[in-house]
Design a protein around this motif. Structure first.
Motif: not given
Ligand SMILES: Cc1cc2nc3c(=O)[nH]c(=O)nc-3n(C[C@H](O)[C@H](O)[C@H](O)COP(=O)(O)OP(=O)(O)OC[C@H]3O[C@@H](n4cnc5c(N)ncnc54)[C@H](O)[C@@H]3O)c2cc1C
Ligand SMILES: Cc1ncc(C[n+]2csc(CCOP(=O)(O)OP(=O)(O)O)c2C)c(N)n1
Ligand code: SF4
Ligand code: SF4
Ligand code: SF4
Ligand SMILES: [Mg+2]
Lengths: 550, 296
Positions: B50-76
């Protein structure tokens, strides 16, 4: 809805990206600007253009075609032009300016060596234009008109074409065979040349205005003028241009031992250096000092290297003769007082300082004037031809340019004027008003991001040793290595035009700089560009600028 | 693509981290993420905290990732990446590039024990830290990577502690590869990503990513600010291979820290009417220590 494999919420291949371009307030645009080299080249050469071709493609042939779009005499200018372009080059603020003049020579020589041909832009049209004079102004005007399809005839009073390039500039600076080949290439566009015809004397001006759709006068300044001192009619007293014309026509001039040149311009330097090669003991007498000399600095330096004596603050009063032949020159010493209207310090004689210097030949290289024999035309200050801003003279359809209009200038200036006149003549014949577009604004050093450029040593041409060069009239700068010039061309900043460094492409955080599949150029994807301006900041050559969103 | 374009496409750019993300204009982190994944290539799994990168790149339904992407928690993210790696091994799949990645807050503070564990257990994972020197996503709070003197919303009088030196701490875990980088030198950054991915075991790359919003500078200065961070000595560039510090980037011409501080709003209050305060001298001291320590 399509069923996706377990665990998948979205088929990434079907994502429709969110268009962040709507956030933008500033928009990047590509703006091609005029580089200062071109802006300060009187012939308007596309310097950046030909240097980039050399750097990117190592293609001398294409470089020659780029250069000859404006300048039909690159091998000549590459030898004799005082290269104001280099003084303008933005690289001067970084390390040293590009060696543009040497690059021009290398490209010009390549064109001659490989016998490249000029291409016509438009096929033949019926209108005819007469060009009077085959100096650089006349040749350039004829060249640009012929390329645009006009039928051009040049009338030349001398027995060979070239004006002062042929009869003034000595062959150790500009070999005759180089000039001749370049002129032949121009004429090959189908230009007719008739030599030994003086317009106004052998053929009246009226004849031209009646038989041609337009006329261009590139008369130059053929007459040497002197400062009128007693004894000037003596044998072996010449004006500078008169002397050089004799030498360049292959005549033998017995210069004797002591050779005095009066004057401080390029003609004076040429006379002195020619006489040195003829074995004389040469001194240049000038009223002021080296700093005020109007000659090109390099010319003065070379003359000094060749051990020519310079006598400053020295003013001739009288030529001493013996049985009509010059034997000496009476001069007085001058001291310099506050500047005159021309901004140069004013020389004032010191009383009782007169002395006689022995001389076998005296050259008065003190000025030139237009020869108006049989040509009735309006003048400015009773001296140079007056024209309007389109270079048209007081006679309708008669245009003029070069030294006859501007006063003593340079080959490149004459070439630039020839081009301008050709455009004006085309407009005149077609009944157009000014079809020329204003060039884009000039880009200066302060606009560049020089972080991306590295310091490199400037190319410097090598001269033949003084000892050998004084033995003959052979060229003092031998031919230039092609590879050296390619390396030099790589130093060009490409001010104001993309050179594919890929910074914009790599730095855009939004991937909004793309390669156009059709042109291969970088282009902005305005659907996504947020207008942060990073690309513009990091573009080395200021080809990207931020503008207000439309 | 025509010939010219192909010839031009010599630089790595695969659009695996595509346009359409919601980062601020000129965001250093967005740029870094693009450069990292372009260098890594298609065969990559991104595990992002969690953090800026995750927030700005992964909103449904138009993420910026064109590779497999896993959003974890902030700490792990490091723990999640460790799991992915082990799962791949168990399934006898791969090889695949696994990149755990997070901001400085996640890396230096709350996520640190997971990283330390991942290093210690020896997972074949590259960990990338995007260091923008504060918790940007939640409103510019101080992290233990916030430099001395900087304003954040939780250090309104300027931060009083020094930046934690995670690259050295990471190396002291005995991992085979550690590197620092910035976004201005994309060739260097991409080379380091490729080098890291070619090495078996845990790797750590620390990238300085200017944040126009949190640092208070115009978005177009992102690259320039990175250069100043290096040229002042405040952000040393080096690699640590098998425990040895190597390839230290020499500073061509050393620049006083003022030049780095002045364009940034977060340091503006360190100058009273343009005159630098004691804090500036303290920051210069930090730069000098770096210069001496790493022989910059
Ligand atoms: C000795 C000397 C050295 C120079 N060195 C340099 C140098 O190193 N670099 C540089 O850039 N410039 C130099 N210059 C200046 C340069 O040569 C001139 O600026 C340039 O040649 C002017 O070109 P133009 O076409 O206007 O005239 P010109 O070159 O003077 O040509 C005019 C032509 O018109 C012909 N003509 C004139 N009247 C008639 C008529 N009525 N009928 C038919 N034909 C006619 C003449 O015969 C002549 O051929 C030098 C000049 C001299 C004299
Ligand atoms: C356990 C937990 N605490 C707090 C948060 C809120 N939170 C989300 S992102 C973030 C800050 C991220 O800072 P950093 O890791 O430096 O990344 P940046 O946004 O600066 O890139 C915080 C505090 C959370 N998501 N989870
Ligand atoms: S660097 Fe190149 S484009 Fe720029 S002024 Fe010099 S020659 Fe012209
Ligand atoms: S940054 Fe480089 S590639 Fe982009 S426009 Fe400028 S010169 Fe061309
Ligand atoms: S707040 Fe900072 S890190 Fe976050 S998107 Fe904006 S610039 Fe990037
Ligand atoms: Mg952060």
């Amino acid at each position: 809805m399509e069923k996706l494999p377990l665990g998948l919420a979205l088929d990434l291949r079907k994502v429709v990206p969110y268009k962040t371009g709507s956030w933008r307030t500033l928009m990047p645009v590509n703006i091609m600007q005029t580089p200062p080299c071109t802006n300060s080249c009187p012939a308007g050469n596309d310097i950046r253009g030909f240097l980039r071709v050399l750097a990117e493609k190592q293609d001398y042939e294409e470089a020659w075609h780029v250069l000859t779009r404006t300048n039909p005499l690159p091998a000549t200018c590459g030898r004799v032009c005082p290269h104001p372009c280099e003084a303008g080059c933005n690289r001067r603020d970084f390390d040293t300016p590009l060696a543009i003049n040497s690059a021009e020579r290398a490209v010009g020589d390549y064109g001659l060596e490989y016998n490249l041909k000029h291409k016509k832009l438009i096929s033949k049209r019926k209108e005819k234009v007469a060009v009077v004079g085959s100096g650089p102004a006349g040749l350039s005007c004829a060249f640009h008109l012929a390329k645009r399809g006009f039928q051009v005839k040049i009338y030349e009073a001398n027995s060979e074409p070239g004006g002062w390039m042929r009869y003034g500039i000595p062959s150790y600076r500009l070999p005759n065979y180089i000039l001749k080949q370049e002129i032949d290439k121009i004429l090959e566009l189908g230009i007719e040349l008739e030599c030994n015809v003086k317009i106004g004397v052998n053929i009246p001006m009226d004849h031209l205005t009646q038989h041609y759709n337009a006329v261009f006068l590139g008369l130059g300044a053929q007459m040497g003028t002197s400062i009128k001192i007693p004894g000037e009619d003596a044998q072996n007293v010449f004006t500078g241009v008169e002397f050089l014309k004799l030498i360049n026509s292959g005549q033998i001039v017995e210069v004797g031992r002591d050779f005095i040149v009066v004057g401080g311009g390029n003609t004076a330097m040429d006379c002195a250096r020619v006489a040195k090669r003829l074995g004389a003991n040469v001194s240049v007498f000038y009223r002021r000092t080296r700093v005020e000399m109007p000659a090109i600095t390099a010319e003065i330096d070379e003359a000094m290297e060749e051990r020519i004596m310079f006598r400053y603050h020295t003013n001739p009063l009288k030529i001493i003769t013996d049985e009509d032949r010059v034997v000496g020159l009476l001069c007085e010493q001058m001291e310099l007082k506050e500047p005159d209207a021309s901004g140069r310090v004013r020389p004032v004689p010191i009383e009782g300082s007169g002395s006689v210097y022995p001389a076998d030949t005296v050259i008065m290289a003190t000025g030139q004037a237009v020869d108006y024999d049989g040509i009735e035309i309006q003048k400015q200050n009773d001296q140079w031809i007056s024209t309007n801003e389109n270079l048209m003279t007081s006679i309708d359809g008669v245009f003029a340019g070069g030294d006859a209009v501007l006063g003593l200038e340079t080959v490149a200036v004459a070439i630039g004027q020839g081009l301008r006149a050709a455009s004006a003549i085309e407009d005149y014949i077609e009944g157009d008003v000014e079809s020329q577009l204003a060039p884009p604004p000039v880009i200066y050093s302060k606009d560049l991001n020089t972080y991306y450029y590295t310091h490199e040593k400037r190319f410097s041409k090598k001269a033949v040793s003084i000892h050998t060069r004084l033995k003959n009239f052979r060229e003092i700068y031998p031919s230039i290595d092609h590879q050296d010039i390619i390396k030099e061309a790589e130093r060009c900043f490409s001010c104001g035009l993309c050179f594919y460094c890929s910074n914009c492409y790599m730095y855009c955080p939004d991937n909004a700089v793309k390669i156009s599949p059709s042109t291969g150029r970088y282009e902005f994807d305005l659907d996504f560009c947020k207008g942060c301006g990073l690309c513009a900041k990091e573009c080395p050559c200021h080809y990207i600028q931020m503008t207000l969103e439309k | 693509m025509n010939e010219k374009a192909e010839e031009l496409n010599r630089v790595e750019k695969k659009d695996l981290f595509a346009s359409g993300h919601r980062a601020c204009g000129g965001c250093g982190q967005a740029l870094a993420a693009r450069l990292v994944h372009d260098a890594a290539g298609e065969n990559t799994i991104a595990c992002v905290a969690t953090g800026c990168l995750e927030v700005f790149s992964s909103p449904y339904p138009d993420p910026s990732w064109r590779i497999p992407f896993l959003h974890s928690l902030f700490e792990n993210p490091a723990a999640v990446a460790s799991g992915v790696e082990v799962a791949y091994k168990a399934l006898k799949k791969g090889p695949v590039n696994i990149i755990a990645q997070a901001g400085d807050g996640s890396t230096a503070d709350i996520g640190f024990q997971c990283i330390s564990g991942m290093f210690e257990r020896g997972h074949n994972v590259l960990y990338v830290c995007y260091d923008n020197e504060a918790y940007m996503n939640t409103g510019v709070q101080r992290s233990s990577f916030t430099p001395y003197g900087a304003w954040t919303s939780t250090t309104p009088m300027g931060n009083k502690t020094r930046k934690k030196n995670l690259p050295l701490i990471a190396a002291d875990h005995g991992i085979p590869y550690v590197a620092t980088a910035t976004v201005d030198d994309f060739k260097d950054l991409q080379r380091k990503v490729k080098t890291a991915l070619s090495i078996e075991g845990p790797k750590y790359i620390h990238i300085l990513v200017p944040c126009p919003l949190g640092w208070g500078h115009p978005g177009d200065l992102t690259v320039k600010i990175c250069r100043l961070a290096k040229d002042t000595g405040l952000f040393p560039i080096f690699e640590i291979i098998d425990g040895k510090v190597t390839n230290v980037q020499k500073i061509p011409v050393k620049v006083p820290v003022e030049e780095y501080l002045k364009p940034q709003g977060r340091f503006r209050f360190l100058f009273k009417k343009g005159v630098p305060t004691e804090e500036v001298a303290e920051i210069q001291k930090i730069a000098n220590q770096n210069i001496e320590r790493f022989n910059l």
